[in-house]
Structure formats: structure tokens, C-alpha cells
Scaffold this motif. Structure first.
Motif, PDB file in Angstrom:
ATOM      1  N   LEU A  47       3.822   6.082  11.014  1.00  0.00           N
ATOM      2  CA  LEU A  47       3.485   4.669  10.779  1.00  0.00           C
ATOM      3  C   LEU A  47       4.372   3.574  10.776  1.00  0.00           C
ATOM      4  O   LEU A  47       4.228   2.511  11.479  1.00  0.00           O
ATOM      5  CB  LEU A  47       2.263   4.802   9.531  1.00  0.00           C
ATOM      6  CG  LEU A  47       1.682   3.494   9.455  1.00  0.00           C
ATOM      7  CD1 LEU A  47       0.793   3.093  10.630  1.00  0.00           C
ATOM      8  CD2 LEU A  47       0.789   3.688   8.126  1.00  0.00           C
ATOM      9  N   ILE A  48       5.462   3.873  10.071  1.00  0.00           N
ATOM     10  CA  ILE A  48       6.416   2.660   9.520  1.00  0.00           C
ATOM     11  C   ILE A  48       7.247   2.260  10.988  1.00  0.00           C
ATOM     12  O   ILE A  48       7.554   1.188  11.143  1.00  0.00           O
ATOM     13  CB  ILE A  48       7.502   3.215   8.404  1.00  0.00           C
ATOM     14  CG1 ILE A  48       8.206   1.915   7.923  1.00  0.00           C
ATOM     15  CG2 ILE A  48       8.235   4.186   8.850  1.00  0.00           C
ATOM     16  CD1 ILE A  48       9.166   2.166   6.787  1.00  0.00           C
ATOM     17  N   ASP A  49       7.445   3.205  11.778  1.00  0.00           N
ATOM     18  CA  ASP A  49       8.073   3.148  13.096  1.00  0.00           C
ATOM     19  C   ASP A  49       7.425   1.907  13.971  1.00  0.00           C
ATOM     20  O   ASP A  49       7.690   1.179  14.454  1.00  0.00           O
ATOM     21  CB  ASP A  49       8.256   4.530  13.869  1.00  0.00           C
ATOM     22  CG  ASP A  49       9.581   5.143  13.427  1.00  0.00           C
ATOM     23  OD1 ASP A  49      10.263   4.645  12.347  1.00  0.00           O
ATOM     24  OD2 ASP A  49       9.794   6.144  13.884  1.00  0.00           O
ATOM     25  N   LEU A  50       5.991   2.474  14.038  1.00  0.00           N
ATOM     26  CA  LEU A  50       5.187   1.526  14.605  1.00  0.00           C
ATOM     27  C   LEU A  50       4.785   0.107  14.220  1.00  0.00           C
ATOM     28  O   LEU A  50       4.914  -0.880  14.948  1.00  0.00           O
ATOM     29  CB  LEU A  50       3.632   2.182  14.923  1.00  0.00           C
ATOM     30  CG  LEU A  50       2.706   1.618  15.785  1.00  0.00           C
ATOM     31  CD1 LEU A  50       3.194   1.315  17.020  1.00  0.00           C
ATOM     32  CD2 LEU A  50       1.469   1.989  15.722  1.00  0.00           C
ATOM     33  N   VAL A  51       4.894   0.114  12.950  1.00  0.00           N
ATOM     34  CA  VAL A  51       4.250  -1.247  12.160  1.00  0.00           C
ATOM     35  C   VAL A  51       5.690  -2.200  12.269  1.00  0.00           C
ATOM     36  O   VAL A  51       5.779  -3.223  12.637  1.00  0.00           O
ATOM     37  CB  VAL A  51       4.011  -1.031  10.671  1.00  0.00           C
ATOM     38  CG1 VAL A  51       3.903  -2.383  10.002  1.00  0.00           C
ATOM     39  CG2 VAL A  51       2.732  -0.315  10.635  1.00  0.00           C
ATOM     40  N   THR A  52       7.018  -1.522  11.955  1.00  0.00           N
ATOM     41  CA  THR A  52       8.298  -2.189  12.102  1.00  0.00           C
ATOM     42  C   THR A  52       8.357  -2.705  13.468  1.00  0.00           C
ATOM     43  O   THR A  52       9.064  -4.042  13.632  1.00  0.00           O
ATOM     44  CB  THR A  52       9.210  -1.372  11.394  1.00  0.00           C
ATOM     45  OG1 THR A  52       9.085  -0.796  10.401  1.00  0.00           O
ATOM     46  CG2 THR A  52      10.490  -2.185  11.642  1.00  0.00           C
ATOM     47  N   SER A  53       8.324  -1.876  14.561  1.00  0.00           N
ATOM     48  CA  SER A  53       8.516  -2.187  15.884  1.00  0.00           C
ATOM     49  C   SER A  53       7.522  -3.360  16.028  1.00  0.00           C
ATOM     50  O   SER A  53       7.968  -4.415  16.813  1.00  0.00           O
ATOM     51  CB  SER A  53       7.753  -1.173  16.669  1.00  0.00           C
ATOM     52  OG  SER A  53       8.652   0.080  16.522  1.00  0.00           O
ATOM     53  N   LEU A  54       6.238  -3.604  15.827  1.00  0.00           N
ATOM     54  CA  LEU A  54       5.331  -4.596  16.171  1.00  0.00           C
ATOM     55  C   LEU A  54       5.731  -5.917  15.562  1.00  0.00           C
ATOM     56  O   LEU A  54       5.992  -7.000  16.169  1.00  0.00           O
ATOM     57  CB  LEU A  54       3.885  -4.277  15.873  1.00  0.00           C
ATOM     58  CG  LEU A  54       3.158  -3.132  16.726  1.00  0.00           C
ATOM     59  CD1 LEU A  54       2.030  -2.982  16.281  1.00  0.00           C
ATOM     60  CD2 LEU A  54       3.297  -3.276  18.006  1.00  0.00           C
ATOM     61  N   VAL A  55       6.181  -5.884  14.228  1.00  0.00           N
ATOM     62  CA  VAL A  55       6.503  -6.890  13.651  1.00  0.00           C
ATOM     63  C   VAL A  55       7.880  -7.501  13.947  1.00  0.00           C
ATOM     64  O   VAL A  55       8.129  -8.687  14.157  1.00  0.00           O
ATOM     65  CB  VAL A  55       6.675  -6.757  11.875  1.00  0.00           C
ATOM     66  CG1 VAL A  55       7.195  -7.968  11.329  1.00  0.00           C
ATOM     67  CG2 VAL A  55       5.335  -6.221  11.412  1.00  0.00           C
TER      68      VAL A  55
END
Length: 221
Positions: free
Chosen positions: A22-30
Motif C-alpha cells: 500500500l505505501i508504494d502505491l500511495v507514495t507514488s500517486l502523491v
């Protein structure tokens, strides 16, 4: 369940053995949102940048990338500086398009030489110090950084690029292009899935922003 357990939740796997957390996806989008706004000369990028810095701190802590972890509080300070400078230009720094905005300027050739020399010197020194952490210092307390010199190189490049961005120097996008390439190598080395893709998208955005900021520079030349 604590925040790291939630952020480390595996959403799915690629190829059966590569987890996408999850953190990879959220960090990527932000992160993508932040750099897209910066490339379009939008001051709202700084508010997104505050969230991005926090997420990066958590992500790098999870991978024991100490140079990148230490970068985040410094990055936060530079973000605050940039937010203020972009919003409070001096009389001779005002953009012709909007007097409330800081105009885009360029480094002199001497300043460019100094910036490049700083990257080589600081990255070498920082990489050496980080290589000792977990190997000779605090053995058994901190796991060793798997790629200390690459980690340090990316860190120093980001600091230089962020500082130039805070001053709204066109040259910052050249620095960001080098950041994007080295970050792709770094993320692949430690097993990140989304971040190498994001770094590639950053690269595309950086090229577009280089052109966009050059037009802004010419408008005020």
C-alpha cells in the motif's frame, strides 16, 4: 495494528512473488501529483510535498535506506523555504505574468560547476559515513544500508534539485532528470515495484517541465 502494518499491507503480487504494498502505491500517486503541479508552476505543489515527505520517510525507513531517511527532515525544510520564496518574491524577482509569483531564473556557469562539484564531494562523503552505520557503528542495532553510495548519491542529487526548485531556477529540472535515473536504479535494487515506474513518469514530467519553465524564463528575460 499500527500504521506501518497498514502501510505494509500487500495489495497484490506481480509474477507470483513480487509484492505490491500500500505505501508504494500511495507514495507514488502523491509524488506524481506533487511534481506535476511543480512542473506547471502551481504553488499548491508545496502542500502536496509536505505529505509526500512524510510518506517517503516511512517508505525508506521500511527499507533501511538511511541516507534517504535523513534526507526527509532536510527536504521538509527546503520545501518550507520554497513555499515562502515562491509566494513572497522581492520587487526585482516578480514574474511578469503575476506579480505575486517568483519568476524563473537560471544559474550562472560558475554556479553550475559548483553544484556539480558539491554533488560528487557530498555524495562520496555521505556514502562513506552511511556505509559505516550498521557495519562498524551501532552493529546489531541498525541493519546495514544495502547500497550506501547509490543511496547517498540519490540523496544529494535530490537536495540540490530541491534547493534549486525552491529558488525557482530552471536548472533544477536538469538535476531532477539525474535524480529520476538514479532513483530508478535505487528502487529496483531494493525491490520497490511502483517507485521505478513512478521515477520513469517523473523523467517524462521532468522533460516537459524543462521546456515549460524555459518558456517562463524567456517570458521574463
Amino acid at each position: 495494528m499500527n500504521i506501518m502494518d497498514i502501510l505494509n499491507y500487500t495489495l497484490f503480487t506481480i509474477g507470483g512473488d513480487t509484492p505490491v504494498i500500500l505505501i508504494d502505491l500511495v507514495t507514488s500517486l502523491v509524488g506524481l501529483t506533487c511534481v506535476f503541479l511543480a512542473g506547471r508552476n502551481n504553488k499548491f505543489n508545496f502542500w502536496i510535498g509536505y505529505i509526500y515527505t512524510f510518506l517517503l520517510f516511512l517508505m525508506f525507513w521500511n527499507k533501511n535506506l538511511y541516507a534517504s531517511i535523513i534526507l526527509q527532515p532536510i527536504s521538509l525544510g527546503i520545501n518550507i523555504l520554497g513555499h515562502y520564496r515562491w509566494s513572497h518574491p522581492k520587487e526585482n524577482e516578480r514574474s511578469s505574468g503575476n506579480s505575486a509569483d517568483l519568476k524563473v531564473t537560471m544559474l550562472t556557469n560558475w554556479q553550475r560547476v559548483l553544484a556539480v562539484a558539491s554533488v560528487f564531494i557530498l555524495a562520496g562523503l555521505w556514502g562513506w559515513l552511511i556505509s559505516l552505520l550498521g557495519n562498524k557503528w551501532f552493529v546489531g542495532i541498525f541493519p546495514s544500508d544495502p547500497i550506501p553510495y547509490l543511496d547517498a548519491c540519490v540523496t544529494v542529487l535530490i537536495l540540490v534539485a530541491q534547493f534549486l526548485s525552491a529558488l525557482k531556477k530552471w536548472d533544477c529540472w536538469i538535476a531532477w532528470l539525474f535524480v529520476n535515473v538514479t532513483q530508478m536504479i535505487l528502487h529496483i535494487s531494493v525491490g520497490h515495484v511502483f517507485m521505478p515506474v513512478v521515477s520513469g513518469l517523473y523523467l517524462v514530467n521532468g522533460i516537459a517541465s524543462l521546456y515549460n519553465w524555459y518558456k517562463l524564463y524567456r517570458r521574463n528575460a
